[in-house]
Design a protein around this motif. Structure first.
Motif, PDB file in Angstrom:
ATOM      1  N   GLU A  67      50.173  40.345  47.051  1.00  0.00           N
ATOM      2  CA  GLU A  67      50.402  38.902  47.181  1.00  0.00           C
ATOM      3  C   GLU A  67      49.095  38.129  47.137  1.00  0.00           C
ATOM      4  OE1 GLU A  67      54.465  38.610  49.857  1.00  0.00           O
ATOM      5  OE2 GLU A  67      52.601  39.267  50.836  1.00  0.00           O
ATOM      6  N   LEU A  68      48.060  38.657  47.764  1.00  0.00           N
ATOM      7  CA  LEU A  68      46.757  37.995  47.715  1.00  0.00           C
ATOM      8  C   LEU A  68      46.193  37.987  46.301  1.00  0.00           C
ATOM      9  CD1 LEU A  68      45.155  39.388  50.984  1.00  0.00           C
ATOM     10  CD2 LEU A  68      45.791  37.005  50.552  1.00  0.00           C
ATOM     11  N   ALA A  69      46.392  39.080  45.578  1.00  0.00           N
ATOM     12  CA  ALA A  69      45.905  39.146  44.198  1.00  0.00           C
ATOM     13  C   ALA A  69      46.617  38.128  43.319  1.00  0.00           C
ATOM     14  CB  ALA A  69      46.087  40.551  43.645  1.00  0.00           C
ATOM     15  N   VAL A  70      47.939  38.001  43.473  1.00  0.00           N
ATOM     16  CA  VAL A  70      48.688  37.012  42.695  1.00  0.00           C
ATOM     17  C   VAL A  70      48.207  35.608  43.031  1.00  0.00           C
ATOM     18  CG1 VAL A  70      50.971  35.998  42.332  1.00  0.00           C
ATOM     19  CG2 VAL A  70      50.708  38.485  42.421  1.00  0.00           C
ATOM     20  N   GLN A  71      47.976  35.350  44.313  1.00  0.00           N
ATOM     21  CA  GLN A  71      47.469  34.034  44.708  1.00  0.00           C
ATOM     22  C   GLN A  71      46.117  33.756  44.060  1.00  0.00           C
ATOM     23  OE1 GLN A  71      45.368  33.734  48.170  1.00  0.00           O
ATOM     24  NE2 GLN A  71      45.533  31.513  48.419  1.00  0.00           N
ATOM     25  N   ALA A  72      45.228  34.757  44.101  1.00  0.00           N
ATOM     26  CA  ALA A  72      43.873  34.566  43.582  1.00  0.00           C
ATOM     27  C   ALA A  72      43.853  34.318  42.081  1.00  0.00           C
ATOM     28  CB  ALA A  72      43.007  35.770  43.921  1.00  0.00           C
ATOM     29  N   LEU A  73      44.894  34.752  41.375  1.00  0.00           N
ATOM     30  CA  LEU A  73      44.954  34.546  39.933  1.00  0.00           C
ATOM     31  C   LEU A  73      45.757  33.301  39.563  1.00  0.00           C
ATOM     32  CD1 LEU A  73      45.444  38.238  38.783  1.00  0.00           C
ATOM     33  CD2 LEU A  73      43.344  36.866  38.688  1.00  0.00           C
ATOM     34  N   SER A  74      46.148  32.524  40.548  1.00  0.00           N
ATOM     35  CA  SER A  74      46.899  31.294  40.326  1.00  0.00           C
ATOM     36  C   SER A  74      45.974  30.093  40.472  1.00  0.00           C
ATOM     37  CB  SER A  74      48.045  31.184  41.346  1.00  0.00           C
ATOM     38  OG  SER A  74      48.881  32.319  41.314  1.00  0.00           O
ATOM     39  N   ALA A 109      35.226  31.978  35.348  1.00  0.00           N
ATOM     40  CA  ALA A 109      34.659  31.958  33.997  1.00  0.00           C
ATOM     41  C   ALA A 109      35.544  32.673  32.991  1.00  0.00           C
ATOM     42  CB  ALA A 109      33.267  32.585  34.010  1.00  0.00           C
ATOM     43  N   VAL A 110      36.367  33.617  33.473  1.00  0.00           N
ATOM     44  CA  VAL A 110      37.134  34.443  32.536  1.00  0.00           C
ATOM     45  C   VAL A 110      38.637  34.257  32.662  1.00  0.00           C
ATOM     46  CG1 VAL A 110      35.293  36.164  32.505  1.00  0.00           C
ATOM     47  CG2 VAL A 110      37.204  36.445  34.094  1.00  0.00           C
ATOM     48  N   TRP A 111      39.085  33.463  33.642  1.00  0.00           N
ATOM     49  CA  TRP A 111      40.529  33.359  33.887  1.00  0.00           C
ATOM     50  C   TRP A 111      40.916  31.905  34.102  1.00  0.00           C
ATOM     51  CZ3 TRP A 111      44.073  37.240  33.557  1.00  0.00           C
ATOM     52  CH2 TRP A 111      45.371  36.967  34.014  1.00  0.00           C
ATOM     53  N   ARG A 112      42.026  31.521  33.538  1.00  0.00           N
ATOM     54  CA  ARG A 112      42.596  30.191  33.738  1.00  0.00           C
ATOM     55  C   ARG A 112      44.019  30.330  34.245  1.00  0.00           C
ATOM     56  NH1 ARG A 112      38.111  29.290  33.484  1.00  0.00           N
ATOM     57  NH2 ARG A 112      36.943  27.747  32.268  1.00  0.00           N
ATOM     58  N   PRO A 113      44.436  29.431  35.128  1.00  0.00           N
ATOM     59  CA  PRO A 113      43.707  28.270  35.651  1.00  0.00           C
ATOM     60  C   PRO A 113      42.669  28.696  36.687  1.00  0.00           C
ATOM     61  CG  PRO A 113      45.820  28.442  36.740  1.00  0.00           C
ATOM     62  CD  PRO A 113      45.805  29.513  35.686  1.00  0.00           C
ATOM     63  N   PRO A 114      41.664  27.863  36.947  1.00  0.00           N
ATOM     64  CA  PRO A 114      40.653  28.202  37.943  1.00  0.00           C
ATOM     65  C   PRO A 114      41.226  28.147  39.353  1.00  0.00           C
ATOM     66  CG  PRO A 114      40.321  25.964  37.151  1.00  0.00           C
ATOM     67  CD  PRO A 114      41.389  26.566  36.291  1.00  0.00           C
ATOM     68  N   PHE A 115      40.640  28.914  40.226  1.00  0.00           N
ATOM     69  CA  PHE A 115      40.931  28.828  41.656  1.00  0.00           C
ATOM     70  C   PHE A 115      39.611  28.506  42.343  1.00  0.00           C
ATOM     71  CE2 PHE A 115      41.633  30.076  45.992  1.00  0.00           C
ATOM     72  CZ  PHE A 115      42.965  29.767  46.223  1.00  0.00           C
ATOM     73  N   VAL A 116      39.430  27.255  42.695  1.00  0.00           N
ATOM     74  CA  VAL A 116      38.166  26.797  43.270  1.00  0.00           C
ATOM     75  C   VAL A 116      38.167  27.088  44.758  1.00  0.00           C
ATOM     76  CG1 VAL A 116      36.681  24.809  43.701  1.00  0.00           C
ATOM     77  CG2 VAL A 116      37.883  25.038  41.511  1.00  0.00           C
ATOM     78  N   MET A 117      37.312  27.996  45.187  1.00  0.00           N
ATOM     79  CA  MET A 117      37.123  28.285  46.602  1.00  0.00           C
ATOM     80  C   MET A 117      35.772  28.954  46.763  1.00  0.00           C
ATOM     81  SD  MET A 117      38.064  28.109  49.685  1.00  0.00           S
ATOM     82  CE  MET A 117      36.875  28.616  50.930  1.00  0.00           C
TER      83      MET A 117
END
Length: 242
Positions: free
Chosen positions: A11-18, A185-193
């Motif tokens: 679940e954390l991984a899915v969140q981080a890629l959102s 830099a390599v994944w969209r959308p960005p997750f700014v944190m």
């Protein structure tokens, strides 16, 4: 620490890629069982400092309120309207469950608060959210808060002392920030944190440029560093009165 009731690694991984908004929508039901929730110790220290320094307020705004950890504090400090603002509908739903009465909840972007909130509050607070704003976004963020406050209103938030480079925590947060920069830099959308994009000096400069006067008071429950400076301070940015 994470618990068995908190989010799984998947679940954390899915969140981080959102995106930030979608990530927090997904995390919201379990957010309060993660280390990301603002600790009650911090909320209590801020409440005590504000009560001793300022007394009570009229209306209060919790910017990026999340699941509402700071809303109870605002309800005790404020005599009138209390509002929580967040971009995540999922987090606001959890805040509504935690505070079914006495709080208005608004879904809005903190960088562009709706005009109906302008000139409406005597106190604004925010906890744990500033890592979601890039340094270039601080003028818009502080400008939005300035517009939301009445003359004489206060924007208050805790700010920590710099972490020494010799500390393992410095290397941990530096590694996290580096990993997030690579991810964005390599994944969209960005997750700014990011954890190291909100240093006191530049923050104070941007607050003053937005029209605030700035002072700090030590949060004494957290003690002092060997050089005598506090580990945590409460920053009080005041909109000049009429």
């Amino acid at each position: 620490m994470f618990t068995s009731q908190g989010p799984s690694l998947r679940e954390l991984a899915v969140q981080a890629l959102s995106s930030v908004e979608r990530g927090y929508d997904l995390l919201a039901p379990k957010f309060d069982r993660t280390p990301f929730r603002t600790p009650d110790r911090m909320l209590d220290a801020v409440e005590e400092a504000l009560a001793q320094r300022e007394g009570t307020f009229g209306s209060g705004l919790d910017l990026c309120c999340g699941t509402g950890a700071g809303l109870g504090m605002l309800r005790r400090l404020c005599r009138d309207r209390v509002t929580g603002v967040d971009v995540s509908a999922g987090m606001l739903a959890e805040a509504a469950r935690a505070h079914p009465q006495g709080v208005d909840l608004e879904r809005a972007d903190a960088l562009a608060l709706p005009a109906r909130l302008w000139n409406s509050y005597d106190l604004a607070v925010s906890f744990g959210a500033f890592g979601h704003f890039l340094p270039a976004e601080r003028p818009a963020l502080f400008g939005a808060v300035h517009r939301a406050l009445r003359p004489g209103g206060v924007f208050a938030f805790p700010i920590g002392a710099p972490i020494p480079v010799t500390s393992p925590l410095w290397w941990a947060v530096a590694g996290f920030d580096s990993a997030m920069r690579v991810r964005n830099a390599v994944w969209r959308p960005p997750f700014v944190m990011y954890y190291r994009t909100f240093p006191f000096g530049p923050v104070r400069t941007d607050l003053r440029a937005a029209g605030f006067t700035v002072e700090t008071v030590p949060l004494t429950p957290f003690g002092h560093r060997p050089d005598g400076t506090p580990h945590w301070r409460l920053l009080l940015a005041r909109k000049p009165g009429v």
